[in-house]
Design a protein around this motif. Structure first.
Motif, PDB file in Angstrom:
ATOM      1  N   PHE A 144      34.242  45.933  45.630  1.00  0.00           N
ATOM      2  CA  PHE A 144      34.488  45.023  44.514  1.00  0.00           C
ATOM      3  C   PHE A 144      34.017  45.657  43.210  1.00  0.00           C
ATOM      4  CE2 PHE A 144      33.719  41.428  41.717  1.00  0.00           C
ATOM      5  CZ  PHE A 144      34.826  40.626  41.945  1.00  0.00           C
ATOM      6  N   ARG A 145      32.842  46.280  43.240  1.00  0.00           N
ATOM      7  CA  ARG A 145      32.330  46.936  42.031  1.00  0.00           C
ATOM      8  C   ARG A 145      33.241  48.090  41.612  1.00  0.00           C
ATOM      9  NH1 ARG A 145      27.394  46.452  44.834  1.00  0.00           N
ATOM     10  NH2 ARG A 145      27.433  48.702  45.286  1.00  0.00           N
ATOM     11  N   GLN A 146      33.768  48.811  42.595  1.00  0.00           N
ATOM     12  CA  GLN A 146      34.686  49.914  42.291  1.00  0.00           C
ATOM     13  C   GLN A 146      35.954  49.393  41.646  1.00  0.00           C
ATOM     14  OE1 GLN A 146      35.815  52.208  45.738  1.00  0.00           O
ATOM     15  NE2 GLN A 146      36.611  53.896  44.514  1.00  0.00           N
ATOM     16  N   MET A 147      36.425  48.235  42.106  1.00  0.00           N
ATOM     17  CA  MET A 147      37.607  47.633  41.489  1.00  0.00           C
ATOM     18  C   MET A 147      37.341  47.301  40.028  1.00  0.00           C
ATOM     19  SD  MET A 147      39.228  43.865  41.998  1.00  0.00           S
ATOM     20  CE  MET A 147      37.786  43.228  41.158  1.00  0.00           C
ATOM     21  N   LEU A 148      36.195  46.680  39.735  1.00  0.00           N
ATOM     22  CA  LEU A 148      35.875  46.310  38.363  1.00  0.00           C
ATOM     23  C   LEU A 148      35.824  47.537  37.458  1.00  0.00           C
ATOM     24  CD1 LEU A 148      33.057  43.614  38.833  1.00  0.00           C
ATOM     25  CD2 LEU A 148      35.489  43.239  38.416  1.00  0.00           C
ATOM     26  N   GLN A 149      35.273  48.626  37.966  1.00  0.00           N
ATOM     27  CA  GLN A 149      35.168  49.844  37.158  1.00  0.00           C
ATOM     28  C   GLN A 149      36.527  50.489  36.917  1.00  0.00           C
ATOM     29  OE1 GLN A 149      32.385  52.270  39.334  1.00  0.00           O
ATOM     30  NE2 GLN A 149      30.610  51.051  38.717  1.00  0.00           N
ATOM     31  N   GLY A 150      37.449  50.329  37.857  1.00  0.00           N
ATOM     32  CA  GLY A 150      38.741  51.009  37.755  1.00  0.00           C
ATOM     33  C   GLY A 150      39.810  50.248  37.004  1.00  0.00           C
ATOM     34  N   LEU A 151      39.587  48.965  36.715  1.00  0.00           N
ATOM     35  CA  LEU A 151      40.625  48.157  36.076  1.00  0.00           C
ATOM     36  C   LEU A 151      40.831  48.557  34.615  1.00  0.00           C
ATOM     37  CD1 LEU A 151      39.774  44.582  37.406  1.00  0.00           C
ATOM     38  CD2 LEU A 151      41.855  45.890  37.911  1.00  0.00           C
ATOM     39  N   PRO A 152      42.083  48.530  34.146  1.00  0.00           N
ATOM     40  CA  PRO A 152      42.318  48.655  32.696  1.00  0.00           C
ATOM     41  C   PRO A 152      41.752  47.426  32.002  1.00  0.00           C
ATOM     42  CG  PRO A 152      44.346  48.054  33.835  1.00  0.00           C
ATOM     43  CD  PRO A 152      43.330  48.334  34.897  1.00  0.00           C
ATOM     44  N   ARG A 153      41.684  47.484  30.689  1.00  0.00           N
ATOM     45  CA  ARG A 153      41.035  46.412  29.940  1.00  0.00           C
ATOM     46  C   ARG A 153      41.936  45.883  28.829  1.00  0.00           C
ATOM     47  NH1 ARG A 153      35.228  46.784  30.106  1.00  0.00           N
ATOM     48  NH2 ARG A 153      35.100  46.230  27.900  1.00  0.00           N
ATOM     49  N   GLY A 154      41.742  44.609  28.513  1.00  0.00           N
ATOM     50  CA  GLY A 154      42.402  44.003  27.361  1.00  0.00           C
ATOM     51  C   GLY A 154      43.905  44.128  27.372  1.00  0.00           C
ATOM     52  N   SER A 155      44.450  44.665  26.299  1.00  0.00           N
ATOM     53  CA  SER A 155      45.901  44.760  26.144  1.00  0.00           C
ATOM     54  C   SER A 155      46.528  45.720  27.144  1.00  0.00           C
ATOM     55  CB  SER A 155      46.240  45.213  24.712  1.00  0.00           C
ATOM     56  OG  SER A 155      45.655  46.473  24.441  1.00  0.00           O
ATOM     57  N   HIS A 156      45.715  46.526  27.828  1.00  0.00           N
ATOM     58  CA  HIS A 156      46.252  47.455  28.823  1.00  0.00           C
ATOM     59  C   HIS A 156      46.524  46.777  30.162  1.00  0.00           C
ATOM     60  CE1 HIS A 156      43.809  50.622  26.387  1.00  0.00           C
ATOM     61  NE2 HIS A 156      44.938  50.317  25.800  1.00  0.00           N
ATOM     62  N   LEU A 157      46.125  45.529  30.296  1.00  0.00           N
ATOM     63  CA  LEU A 157      46.329  44.801  31.553  1.00  0.00           C
ATOM     64  C   LEU A 157      47.725  44.208  31.622  1.00  0.00           C
ATOM     65  CD1 LEU A 157      42.952  42.874  31.555  1.00  0.00           C
ATOM     66  CD2 LEU A 157      43.685  44.335  33.457  1.00  0.00           C
ATOM     67  N   PRO A 158      48.387  44.297  32.787  1.00  0.00           N
ATOM     68  CA  PRO A 158      49.647  43.558  32.956  1.00  0.00           C
ATOM     69  C   PRO A 158      49.387  42.055  32.895  1.00  0.00           C
ATOM     70  CG  PRO A 158      49.327  45.203  34.708  1.00  0.00           C
ATOM     71  CD  PRO A 158      48.031  45.099  33.963  1.00  0.00           C
ATOM     72  N   ALA A 159      50.409  41.300  32.587  1.00  0.00           N
ATOM     73  CA  ALA A 159      50.244  39.847  32.444  1.00  0.00           C
ATOM     74  C   ALA A 159      49.740  39.207  33.731  1.00  0.00           C
ATOM     75  CB  ALA A 159      51.569  39.220  32.019  1.00  0.00           C
ATOM     76  N   TRP A 160      50.267  39.649  34.869  1.00  0.00           N
ATOM     77  CA  TRP A 160      49.843  39.039  36.131  1.00  0.00           C
ATOM     78  C   TRP A 160      48.356  39.319  36.393  1.00  0.00           C
ATOM     79  CZ3 TRP A 160      47.522  42.005  39.727  1.00  0.00           C
ATOM     80  CH2 TRP A 160      47.758  43.379  39.690  1.00  0.00           C
ATOM     81  N   ALA A 161      47.870  40.526  35.975  1.00  0.00           N
ATOM     82  CA  ALA A 161      46.471  40.875  36.201  1.00  0.00           C
ATOM     83  C   ALA A 161      45.549  39.982  35.372  1.00  0.00           C
ATOM     84  CB  ALA A 161      46.242  42.344  35.864  1.00  0.00           C
ATOM     85  N   LYS A 162      45.999  39.592  34.180  1.00  0.00           N
ATOM     86  CA  LYS A 162      45.200  38.686  33.363  1.00  0.00           C
ATOM     87  C   LYS A 162      45.047  37.343  34.075  1.00  0.00           C
ATOM     88  CE  LYS A 162      46.787  40.890  29.099  1.00  0.00           C
ATOM     89  NZ  LYS A 162      47.600  40.757  27.881  1.00  0.00           N
ATOM     90  N   ARG A 163      46.114  36.907  34.720  1.00  0.00           N
ATOM     91  CA  ARG A 163      46.033  35.639  35.451  1.00  0.00           C
ATOM     92  C   ARG A 163      45.112  35.769  36.662  1.00  0.00           C
ATOM     93  NH1 ARG A 163      51.558  35.467  33.713  1.00  0.00           N
ATOM     94  NH2 ARG A 163      52.213  36.646  35.540  1.00  0.00           N
ATOM     95  N   ASP A 164      45.191  36.901  37.347  1.00  0.00           N
ATOM     96  CA  ASP A 164      44.325  37.104  38.512  1.00  0.00           C
ATOM     97  C   ASP A 164      42.862  37.216  38.105  1.00  0.00           C
ATOM     98  OD1 ASP A 164      46.407  36.940  40.243  1.00  0.00           O
ATOM     99  OD2 ASP A 164      46.498  39.061  40.757  1.00  0.00           O
ATOM    100  N   LEU A 165      42.592  37.815  36.960  1.00  0.00           N
ATOM    101  CA  LEU A 165      41.220  37.861  36.465  1.00  0.00           C
ATOM    102  C   LEU A 165      40.704  36.451  36.191  1.00  0.00           C
ATOM    103  CD1 LEU A 165      41.287  40.917  34.028  1.00  0.00           C
ATOM    104  CD2 LEU A 165      39.841  40.682  36.056  1.00  0.00           C
TER     105      LEU A 165
END
Length: 588
Positions: free
Chosen positions: A252-273
């Protein structure tokens, strides 16, 4: 057979446009479709009203029997699903009769976006192994390490000639593009010994690009982001299914470190966050709320937010920022961190550090809290687009600022209130010195000691504009805005905080009189921030004071370089774009 759907799409300007989008393309039957992909015309939409160019992203199969190739084309935002897409491609390929193409020699590829598809077609035309191409991209980055200084680098082969390969380097959500060339002599030297190239590729990528377990051949697959996005989808799906997740695990920690941030996130990823955020809130994990917030919006959140006694404060921030135009918040480099001012009231935006500070005394009253945040974000938006916003404030509301350190600035200010008249140059100098000394040498809410000029000096004449402007400004000048000196529909005052001379249309002060606070008259910065806060509060009782067209102008103040429209031929229900009418199938 090629199958297209005519879909009615809605541009962000509100214009509705019909456009055919592919469900499947067979280039033996539709050779013009291949030519349109190579020219960049396929799925390219130009709004006839606002001229905005968009790429229509929709999944389809691309088949080329003559080249023994079958591709599954997917939207760019689905790169994290390369494994599932490869399985779907295998299933589709198994249904193609052997008479169509030799299954043992068939080229199967999953591609994400029209640029990747176009790149594969260029490789076909020029006899380039697309696996070699991805290793050449690694070499290109090795030779130009400056490319890695910014996130979300994309490299695509744009042209191939007998002399060189031309690549386009760009960053997602950024309008800038760069052209890089690799001489064919280097390409030949590297590829003529495939065993050396492949051994180097194994060393550079830690995975053999020639023995991939799936069909996505692209440099981007070796980034941590697609894997992290895939893990995000898995964790969110577990939460949606009411299955507990281990937020303390290394995975889980590795996922958090690897995710893009802000405007670099796809729309679906913003919803999943958001799904994970609600889980963190339910499980009383404020530090995780803080982390997810920073990933979602792309800037820091001071740790005090997760330590205070208000359980809903980060949630309120999240919902409020999400309600603002995306480009005003995500990717706004003028927002560095949102801090919590312990035992403080109000808010502050620091244009030097780009930090927003919200006083903790505002948290118990949600309306006040939200208004302060909107106001400070308004400052950050102004800072981000200072030239555009300041010019607009001048044109629409008459705000102008004059530098009192220069004679020219003072003269311009005086000219707007009727000019110097018959004052001698010496008398004008006296007036300039009086204004400068009154403004002082440091930011203050109060005027400096006002120099006294002789009784017979023009400064003391009845109706002399500069003196009236000074006298009617007073301490905490915004409190006196209704009394400021007026001339020709304008109001004049001295700003002791900015140590500048100012003017604004009197009509703008009529708007200030109807706002929640006269502090909006402190400067053009505060006027804009307060107007911004009202515009983006759908429940504000002050919306009626906002002039026509202001909200619409603010909505489009900061535009992303390109809007990607999604035509929704995909079964994924989470895409943010909607078609207006049901599609009408057409085939050729």
């Amino acid at each position: 057979m090629s199958v297209f759907e005519v879909r009615l799409l809605k541009c962000v300007c509100g214009n509705e446009i019909e456009m055919p989008v592919a469900q499947s393309v067979n280039v033996r039957r539709s050779p013009d479709a291949r030519a349109r992909i190579l020219s960049g015309e396929a799925h390219r939409l130009i709004c006839p009203v606002c001229s905005r160019q968009s790429t229509i992203e929709t999944p389809f199969y691309y088949s080329d029997p003559d080249r023994n190739a079958l591709f599954k084309v997917c939207p760019r935002g689905e790169r994290h699903r390369w494994g599932q897409m490869s399985d779907l491609l295998d299933a589709a390929a198994s249904k193609i009769p052997s008479s169509f193409a030799d299954p043992g020699k068939r080229t199967l590829r999953v591609v994400f976006g029209m640029d990747e598809l176009r790149e594969k077609l260029i490789c076909q035309d020029h006899g380039i192994d697309d696996r070699d191409l991805e290793l050449l991209k690694v070499l290109l980055v090795y030779e130009h390490p400056i490319l890695l200084r910014r996130p979300r680098l994309r490299l695509t082969l744009s042209h191939a000639t007998p002399d060189d390969l031309e690549f386009t380097a760009f960053y997602e959500h950024d309008a800038k593009q760069f052209r890089l060339q690799m001489p064919r002599t280097i390409v030949s030297k590297v590829t003529e010994e495939p065993s050396v190239l492949r051994a180097w590729g194994n060393s550079a990528l830690a995975v053999d690009p020639y023995k991939l377990p799936d069909h996505w051949v692209n440099l981007w697959r070796w980034s941590t982001q697609p894997s992290a996005l895939n893990a995000l989808r898995t964790y969110a799906a577990s939460v949606e299914a009411s299955v507990p997740i281990d937020t303390t695990s290394a995975a889980f920690r590795q996922m958090l470190q690897g995710l893009p941030r802000g405007s670099h996130l796809p729309a679906w990823a913003k919803r999943d966050l958001r799904t994970l955020f609600e889980y963190a809130k339910k499980e009383h994990l404020p530090q995780l709320e803080d982390q997810l917030f920073e990933i979602r919006f792309g800037f820091a959140l001071e740790d005090d937010w997760s330590r205070n006694e208000e359980p809903d404060d980060i949630d309120t921030l999240w919902k409020l920022l999400k309600s603002l135009p995306e480009t005003h918040v995500e990717g706004n480099t003028k927002i560095h961190e949102i801090q919590l001012g312990v035992d403080e009231s109000g808010g502050l935006y620091d244009p030097q550090t780009h930090d927003i500070i919200i006083g903790s005394h505002e948290l118990p009253n949600q309306d006040n809290f939200e208004n302060v945040v909107r106001h400070e974000v308004g400052h950050a938006v102004h800072e981000m687009k200072d030239d555009v916003v300041s010019e607009w404030l001048t044109q629409k509301f008459g705000w102008r600022v004059f530098d009192a350190k220069e004679d020219e600035g003072i003269d311009q200010w005086v000219s707007l209130m009727g000019g110097w008249g018959d004052l001698t140059e010496s008398e004008r100098g006296d007036v300039r010195r009086t204004l400068v000394e009154t403004l002082g040498t440091k930011s203050s809410w109060l005027p400096n000691d006002i120099p006294k000029l002789p009784p017979g000096h023009p400064w003391n004449a009845e109706g002399f504009g500069p003196r009236l402007a000074l006298e009617k400004t007073g301490p905490y000048w915004y409190l006196n805005c209704a009394k400021w000196h007026r001339y020709a529909g304008r109001a004049f005052f001295l700003n002791y905080w900015y140590r500048a001379l100012m003017v604004v249309d009197a009509a703008a002060l009529d708007i200030v009189a109807q706002m929640p606070s006269r502090y909006a008259a402190m400067s053009h910065y505060e006027f804009f921030a307060e107007l911004y806060a009202i515009c983006f509060d759908s429940g504000s009782p002050y919306l009626g004071v906002v002039p026509d067209g202001v909200r619409e102008w603010m909505d489009t103040l900061v535009q992303a370089p390109e809007v990607v429209a999604v035509a929704l031929a995909t079964p994924d229900p989470k895409h943010e774009w909607e078609t207006i009418s049901r599609p009408v199938k057409k085939s050729e």
